[in-house]
Motif scaffolding. Structure first.
Motif, PDB file in Angstrom:
ATOM      1  N   GLU A   1      -2.804  -7.867   7.601  1.00  9.99           N
ATOM      2  CA  GLU A   1      -3.130  -7.471   8.980  1.00  9.99           C
ATOM      3  C   GLU A   1      -4.063  -8.445   9.698  1.00  9.99           C
ATOM      4  O   GLU A   1      -4.724  -8.065  10.664  1.00  9.99           O
ATOM      5  CB  GLU A   1      -3.701  -6.053   8.966  1.00  9.99           C
TER       6      GLU A   1
ATOM      7  N   ARG B   1       0.860  -1.182   0.000  1.00  9.04           N
ATOM      8  CA  ARG B   1       0.000   0.000   0.000  1.00  9.04           C
ATOM      9  C   ARG B   1       0.897   1.232   0.000  1.00  9.04           C
ATOM     10  O   ARG B   1       2.114   1.112   0.118  1.00  9.04           O
ATOM     11  CB  ARG B   1      -0.928  -0.003   1.211  1.00  9.04           C
TER      12      ARG B   1
ATOM     13  N   GLU C   1      -6.948   6.115  15.508  1.00 11.47           N
ATOM     14  CA  GLU C   1      -6.560   4.705  15.477  1.00 11.47           C
ATOM     15  C   GLU C   1      -5.765   4.378  16.727  1.00 11.47           C
ATOM     16  O   GLU C   1      -4.881   5.138  17.122  1.00 11.47           O
ATOM     17  CB  GLU C   1      -5.637   4.413  14.284  1.00 11.47           C
TER      18      GLU C   1
ATOM     19  N   ASN D   1      -4.537   8.435   3.955  1.00  9.76           N
ATOM     20  CA  ASN D   1      -4.301   7.747   5.226  1.00  9.76           C
ATOM     21  C   ASN D   1      -2.834   7.842   5.588  1.00  9.76           C
ATOM     22  O   ASN D   1      -1.976   7.472   4.788  1.00  9.76           O
ATOM     23  CB  ASN D   1      -4.675   6.265   5.128  1.00  9.76           C
ATOM     24  N   GLU D   2      -2.572   8.381   6.762  1.00 11.20           N
ATOM     25  CA  GLU D   2      -1.193   8.452   7.265  1.00 11.20           C
ATOM     26  C   GLU D   2      -0.197   8.870   6.187  1.00 11.20           C
ATOM     27  O   GLU D   2       0.678   8.093   5.784  1.00 11.20           O
ATOM     28  CB  GLU D   2      -0.769   7.124   7.886  1.00 11.20           C
TER      29      GLU D   2
ATOM     30  N   HIS E   1      -3.728  -8.622  13.390  1.00 10.96           N
ATOM     31  CA  HIS E   1      -3.887  -7.384  14.160  1.00 10.96           C
ATOM     32  C   HIS E   1      -5.173  -7.499  14.966  1.00 10.96           C
ATOM     33  O   HIS E   1      -6.197  -7.961  14.462  1.00 10.96           O
ATOM     34  CB  HIS E   1      -3.975  -6.204  13.188  1.00 10.96           C
TER      35      HIS E   1
ATOM     36  N   TRP F   1       2.581  -5.511  13.378  1.00  9.49           N
ATOM     37  CA  TRP F   1       3.737  -5.062  12.594  1.00  9.49           C
ATOM     38  C   TRP F   1       5.043  -4.954  13.368  1.00  9.49           C
ATOM     39  O   TRP F   1       6.049  -4.557  12.816  1.00  9.49           O
ATOM     40  CB  TRP F   1       3.420  -3.741  11.897  1.00  9.49           C
TER      41      TRP F   1
END
Ligand code: GAL
Length: 682
Positions: free
Chosen positions: A366, A123, A318, A161-162, A369, A326
């Motif tokens: 993920e 990503r 978040e 995002n980020e 997660h 991670w």
């Protein structure tokens, strides 16, 4: 100050208009069949979820081909959420370009400093300067805004995002051209660039701007000012992407707040400048349960987020309900840690707690997660905790919009951070976070409220200003600090400050450059300490011995007087800490002993803690918009702690338990209390 009692009905969130504190998480329904959505919304309701972030990585699903748009599923989803009382933080989905775009335009993929073009398959694979990427991203944002601008579920726009996650810079030809344009705007001519970059060293002169390239991998260290400008440029290039998307959203849906999720105190982006572009600062925070200091780092990040927009409430967009996926080893949070650390964000200004992610993924990177709804489903401890915490958060609705007051500020300047960590310095150990953390830790232990400020911020309300490091310092910053002290404020500067100007060129006469008069000292030579070495430093009047590590300086006092001296080593007898009127200077790194010197400054400034609490208890006050004070007490210790309540807090009701407190409150291990001021309790 406390105000008269009001109804107790939580006000709507000042920007999203969702009542009370926000609770929810990233929701990735594109990973699930629609039958699951129906279950999701029912469970969201059960858990008290009132906001979910939708579509963060859904570009490929929304636009499966250059001219194909699939909105039906998103229409249905937004209706479903709205029908169940869940508001939407709608992402523009631009952080993960789809395969068709990448194959048609491979130049959108980013290139590393070594010239490697990164592949599709993860990503954040985009070049921030790519006109193709930017146009495609803006087109997507426009399509979403056109369709959903008036949708009743839409509470917040989530751009991208980020920014800066995975890819902070791209070294492709397009980026190089963009860098040159940026340099042309900054310097106007190649002569001025040569001057600023000091290219006379190592025969780096340029004949024209067209010869300049990004600081790609070279045989040795690349020109430091070139690197510094590159960092400035990279932050700006990403910001340009953000601005372009934001412009479309504000044009098509005026009044809907816009945010992009920050990554706590991280180096690549100058968040002061970014925050100017946000209606709401939001943050992704992942405290590491394996780090015994994790709650201190978290508090620091939260204070920064609150400070980025001058104390306005921010949003924890978040966090992990338990483990992330991670790190090399991903420790889960205990139930108590999960609750305490989430409350900590609220204590420090967040108007809610959102998680990554709502439902645990079955596939993809993920899948391990943690999530609000774990793989085990509703018959799991994790789910029960999700529901329990949602109910607790709902009890804290009256704090929404609350602000905190601090008398102490820490100066954070991203440019100086970038410059401090360039190559070939006297010691590579002088990292911004290494230098900052002991100062912040000392304040945290003492329950002293603190804000972050950037050079030039109005300092009117502060009694003490701390600058753990200002390696890069402009004369106007020195002027700003000097005005603060002239008005009676106490200032403390850390070592290796006032060294270079905005071009990373050493100030004439050396450090502390423009601060020399204010601090009354001059640095004769930097004297970094070897790894593992410590040097004893004696406080004046036999007030104790401290240990310097990493760094010392051969310091000459001009107008200043020594407050502490080196007791041993080549600098024995020389000043280590000095004071000139109300300007203090630390010529060494005192690590865990920093607090002993800070105590002197705090006493001189008359800074009081929020409350006198045991060392492991964190105390903050948030004052709601209607004037009601909320006292957060968080016991990070593994033993019970007693807190003596001052007179004016006696009889306050703990919103978490509903019980009124007498003069003494006992907090269990990792337990918390949120007291509503007694004169305002309803
Ligand atoms: C964040 C990211 C999320 C998710 C999360 C996992 O950095 O924004 O999409 O990957 O980490 O901890």
């Amino acid at each position: 100050m406390a105000a008269p009692a009001t109804s107790g009905v939580p006000a709507a969130h000042h920007l999203t208009r969702v009542p009370g504190l926000l609770y929810g998480g990233d929701y990735n329904p594109e990973q699930w069949p629609e039958e699951v959505w129906a279950e999701d919304v029912v469970l969201m309701r059960q858990a008290g979820v009132n906001l979910v972030t939708v579509g963060v990585f859904a570009w490929g699903r929304i636009q499966p081909g250059p001219e194909r748009w699939e909105f039906d599923w998103l229409d249905r989803l937004l209706e479903l959420l709205h029908g169940h009382g869940v508001a939407v933080d709608l992402a523009t989905a631009t952080a993960s370009p789809p395969a068709w775009l990448v194959r048609a335009h491979p130049e959108v993929l980013p290139v590393t400093a070594d010239g490697v073009r990164l592949e599709f398959g993860s990503r954040q694979h985009y070049c921030p300067s790519s006109p193709v990427y930017r146009a495609a991203a803006v087109r997507l944002a426009r399509a979403l805004a056109q369709r959903y601008a008036g949708h009743p579920a839409l509470a917040l726009w989530h751009v991208h995002n980020e920014y800066g996650d995975h890819v902070t810079e791209c070294f492709c030809a397009e980026s190089a051209a963009d860098f040159r344009r940026w340099l042309a705007r900054r310097y106007g001519s190649v002569e001025r660039l040569n001057q600023a970059w000091g290219t006379a060293a190592w025969s780096q002169q340029y004949g024209e701007l067209a010869e300049v390239e990004p600081p790609r991998r070279a045989p040795g260290p690349v020109n430091p000012t070139q690197q510094l400008d590159w960092r400035r440029f990279c932050s700006d290039a990403l910001l340009a992407c953000h601005r372009a998307e934001r412009a479309v959203l504000t044009e098509l849906s005026p009044g809907v707040p816009v945010t992009t999720n920050f990554m706590s105190m991280s180096k690549p982006l100058d968040y002061w400048r970014w925050a100017e572009e946000e209606d709401l600062v939001s943050d992704d925070a992942y405290p590491d349960p394996a780090d015994p200091q994790t709650q201190v780092r978290a508090a620091l990040n939260y204070d920064l987020m609150r400070s980025l927009k001058g104390g306005a409430p921010w949003l924890l967009l978040e966090q992990a309900p338990s483990a992330v996926s991670w790190r090399a080893v991903n420790l889960p949070k205990t139930p108590a840690q999960r609750r305490l650390w989430a409350l900590q964000a609220v204590a420090r200004g967040s108007d809610g707690v959102l998680s990554f992610q709502w439902r645990a993924s079955r596939a993809g990177t993920e899948k391990f997660h943690s999530a609000m709804l774990p793989h085990r489903g509703t018959d799991s401890r994790g789910w029960r905790e999700t529901v329990r915490f949602g109910a607790e958060l709902a009890r804290l609705g009256s704090v929404a919009g609350g602000r905190s007051r601090a008398e102490t500020a820490i100066v954070l300047d991203w440019e100086s951070w970038w410059a401090l960590e360039l190559d070939e310095h006297p010691s590579a150990r002088m990292r911004w976070s290494t230098l900052l953390l002991p100062w912040y830790t000392a304040l945290h232990r003492r329950a002293v409220a603190v804000d972050f400020v950037r050079p030039g911020t109005e300092l009117g309300g502060y009694r003490a200003v701390l600058a753990p490091n200002l390696y890069l310092l402009r004369p106007e910053t020195a002027q700003w600090l000097s005005e603060f002290t002239a008005q009676g404020g106490q200032l403390m500067c850390g070592p290796f400050s006032g060294v270079v100007d905005g071009h990373d060129q050493v100030h004439p006469g050396g450090a502390p450059g423009p601060l020399r008069e204010l601090l009354g000292v001059v640095v004769d030579e930097c004297w970094p300490l070897a790894d593992g070495a410590t040097v004893p430093v004696e406080l004046r009047d036999g007030d104790g011995t401290l240990a310097a590590t990493l760094w010392s300086e051969w310091l000459e006092c001009e107008a200043a007087v020594p407050v502490a001296r080196y007791a041993e080593g080549p600098l024995a007898g020389r000043p280590a800490v000095t004071r000139h009127a109300n300007a203090w200077y630390l010529g060494c790194h005192l690590g865990a002993d920093t607090g002993a010197v800070l105590d002197l400054l705090l006493a001189a400034a008359g800074v009081a803690p929020v409350l006198t609490v045991p060392e492991e208890v964190e105390a903050t006050v948030r004052t709601a918009p209607d004037g009601r004070d909320h006292l957060f007490l968080l016991n990070h210790g593994h033993r019970a702690a007693q807190v003596a309540l001052p007179d004016h807090w006696r009889g306050a009701r703990d919103l978490l338990t509903g019980t009124a407190q007498a003069d003494r409150l006992t907090l269990g291990p990792l337990d918390a209390a949120v007291l509503l001021h007694p004169r305002t309790a309803t």
